[in-house]
Enzyme design. Sequence first.
Site, PDB file in Angstrom:
ATOM      1  N   LYS A   1       0.833  -1.215   0.000  1.00  0.00           N
ATOM      2  CA  LYS A   1       0.000   0.000   0.000  1.00  0.00           C
ATOM      3  C   LYS A   1       0.868   1.268   0.000  1.00  0.00           C
ATOM      4  O   LYS A   1       0.641   2.178  -0.787  1.00  0.00           O
ATOM      5  CB  LYS A   1      -0.934   0.021   1.224  1.00  0.00           C
TER       6      LYS A   1
ATOM      7  N   ARG B   1      -9.036   1.251   9.578  1.00  0.00           N
ATOM      8  CA  ARG B   1      -8.626  -0.128   9.843  1.00  0.00           C
ATOM      9  C   ARG B   1      -9.669  -0.881  10.652  1.00  0.00           C
ATOM     10  O   ARG B   1      -9.474  -2.062  10.940  1.00  0.00           O
ATOM     11  CB  ARG B   1      -7.325  -0.112  10.638  1.00  0.00           C
TER      12      ARG B   1
ATOM     13  N   ARG C   1      11.729  -6.315   4.652  1.00  0.00           N
ATOM     14  CA  ARG C   1      11.454  -4.890   4.446  1.00  0.00           C
ATOM     15  C   ARG C   1      12.419  -3.993   5.219  1.00  0.00           C
ATOM     16  O   ARG C   1      12.707  -4.226   6.388  1.00  0.00           O
ATOM     17  CB  ARG C   1      10.018  -4.572   4.872  1.00  0.00           C
TER      18      ARG C   1
ATOM     19  N   ARG D   1      11.772  -1.898  10.741  1.00  0.00           N
ATOM     20  CA  ARG D   1      10.752  -1.528  11.723  1.00  0.00           C
ATOM     21  C   ARG D   1      10.643  -2.575  12.827  1.00  0.00           C
ATOM     22  O   ARG D   1      10.708  -3.770  12.551  1.00  0.00           O
ATOM     23  CB  ARG D   1       9.399  -1.400  11.023  1.00  0.00           C
TER      24      ARG D   1
ATOM     25  N   ARG E   1       0.002  -8.831  13.505  1.00  0.00           N
ATOM     26  CA  ARG E   1      -0.594  -7.871  12.570  1.00  0.00           C
ATOM     27  C   ARG E   1      -1.496  -8.568  11.564  1.00  0.00           C
ATOM     28  O   ARG E   1      -2.545  -8.035  11.191  1.00  0.00           O
ATOM     29  CB  ARG E   1       0.498  -7.074  11.864  1.00  0.00           C
TER      30      ARG E   1
HETATM   31  P1  ADP Z   1       1.342  -2.020   7.806  1.00  0.00           P
HETATM   32  O1  ADP Z   1       2.631  -2.365   7.167  1.00  0.00           O
HETATM   33  O2  ADP Z   1       0.929  -2.993   8.851  1.00  0.00           O
HETATM   34  O3  ADP Z   1       0.260  -1.678   6.829  1.00  0.00           O
HETATM   35  P2  ADP Z   1       1.314   0.694   8.893  1.00  0.00           P
HETATM   36  O4  ADP Z   1       2.562   1.443   8.687  1.00  0.00           O
HETATM   37  O5  ADP Z   1       0.118   1.091   8.120  1.00  0.00           O
HETATM   38  O6  ADP Z   1       1.698  -0.807   8.693  1.00  0.00           O
HETATM   39  O7  ADP Z   1       0.902   0.722  10.449  1.00  0.00           O
HETATM   40  C1  ADP Z   1       1.787   0.298  11.443  1.00  0.00           C
HETATM   41  C2  ADP Z   1       1.088   0.212  12.781  1.00  0.00           C
HETATM   42  O8  ADP Z   1       0.536   1.500  13.148  1.00  0.00           O
HETATM   43  C3  ADP Z   1      -0.117  -0.731  12.837  1.00  0.00           C
HETATM   44  O9  ADP Z   1       0.270  -2.063  13.047  1.00  0.00           O
HETATM   45  C4  ADP Z   1      -0.894  -0.138  14.024  1.00  0.00           C
HETATM   46  O10 ADP Z   1      -0.307  -0.485  15.244  1.00  0.00           O
HETATM   47  C5  ADP Z   1      -0.699   1.343  13.834  1.00  0.00           C
HETATM   48  N1  ADP Z   1      -1.774   1.905  12.988  1.00  0.00           N
HETATM   49  C6  ADP Z   1      -1.637   2.434  11.742  1.00  0.00           C
HETATM   50  N2  ADP Z   1      -2.817   2.844  11.254  1.00  0.00           N
HETATM   51  C7  ADP Z   1      -3.751   2.569  12.213  1.00  0.00           C
HETATM   52  C8  ADP Z   1      -5.160   2.716  12.313  1.00  0.00           C
HETATM   53  N3  ADP Z   1      -5.878   3.248  11.304  1.00  0.00           N
HETATM   54  N4  ADP Z   1      -5.776   2.316  13.453  1.00  0.00           N
HETATM   55  C9  ADP Z   1      -5.073   1.802  14.450  1.00  0.00           C
HETATM   56  N5  ADP Z   1      -3.758   1.604  14.430  1.00  0.00           N
HETATM   57  C10 ADP Z   1      -3.077   1.975  13.329  1.00  0.00           C
END
Ligand code: ADP
Length: 211
Positions: A15, A90, A124, A157, A168
């Site tokens: 994404k 989410r 990653r 990360r 996750r």
């Molecule tokens: P991913 O690679 O899992 O898509 P992101 O960078 O989008 O990772 O998000 C990393 C973390 O940030 C998530 O695992 C969560 O803990 C938190 N997070 C991000 N967006 C949201 C959201 N909309 N609601 C709740 N937690 C979020």
Amino acid sequence: MAFNLIFLGPPGAGKGTLALRVKDMLHIPHISTGNIFREAITAKTPLGLKVKSIIDAGKLVDDDTTVALVKEYFAQSGMQAGYILDGFPRTIAQADALALFSTVTHAVNFDIEDTVVLERLGGRRVCRSCGFNWHASFNPPKQANVCDKCGGEVYTRDDDKPEAVQKRLLVYREQTAPLTAYYRAKGLLVDIDANGNVETILTHFKKALNL
Ligand code: ADP
Ligand code: ZN
């Protein structure tokens, strides 16, 4: 017509990588809640201190905190021409909250198998400055810890550790995957095949949106 896009899909679906391309192509802002949280953690702001342990464990930040954050972005100018929301909503509660302050035009759903996701997340590496996603095997920067694009620090990360990745994926299945049915019912879901490299996925994206 404005493109008010949300990107849905499991962690590691690509994404963020696609968002950087679509942002340049359509000249619309890219809002990644994950990036915003990570910047807050690095800067040790009150928000960062609050969310660090939650994020490192692979859990979701609570809806109120997350919605308030996104709402703040929408209060700024520059969102009228469209936007890419990457990683938000989410949960169903977040989607309901979003509907109260903006109208989504397309929910782009990244279709990908868990095995591919695990392979991608395992390798990653992310640039702390520009957010570009590198991969230790598939697309490494020339020097292990330096971003070729901007010279920023490239790091792994904490939530890309194996235990957090499993968590996750589970959280995605339980809390986020129901959003595909939610947006499908509204006639807004656009499925794209998220296998292959970013060029291939961009081609699928353009075709799906008639661009
Ligand atoms: P991913 O690679 O899992 O898509 P992101 O960078 O989008 O990772 O998000 C990393 C973390 O940030 C998530 O695992 C969560 O803990 C938190 N997070 C991000 N967006 C949201 C959201 N909309 N609601 C709740 N937690 C979020
Ligand atoms: Zn960079």
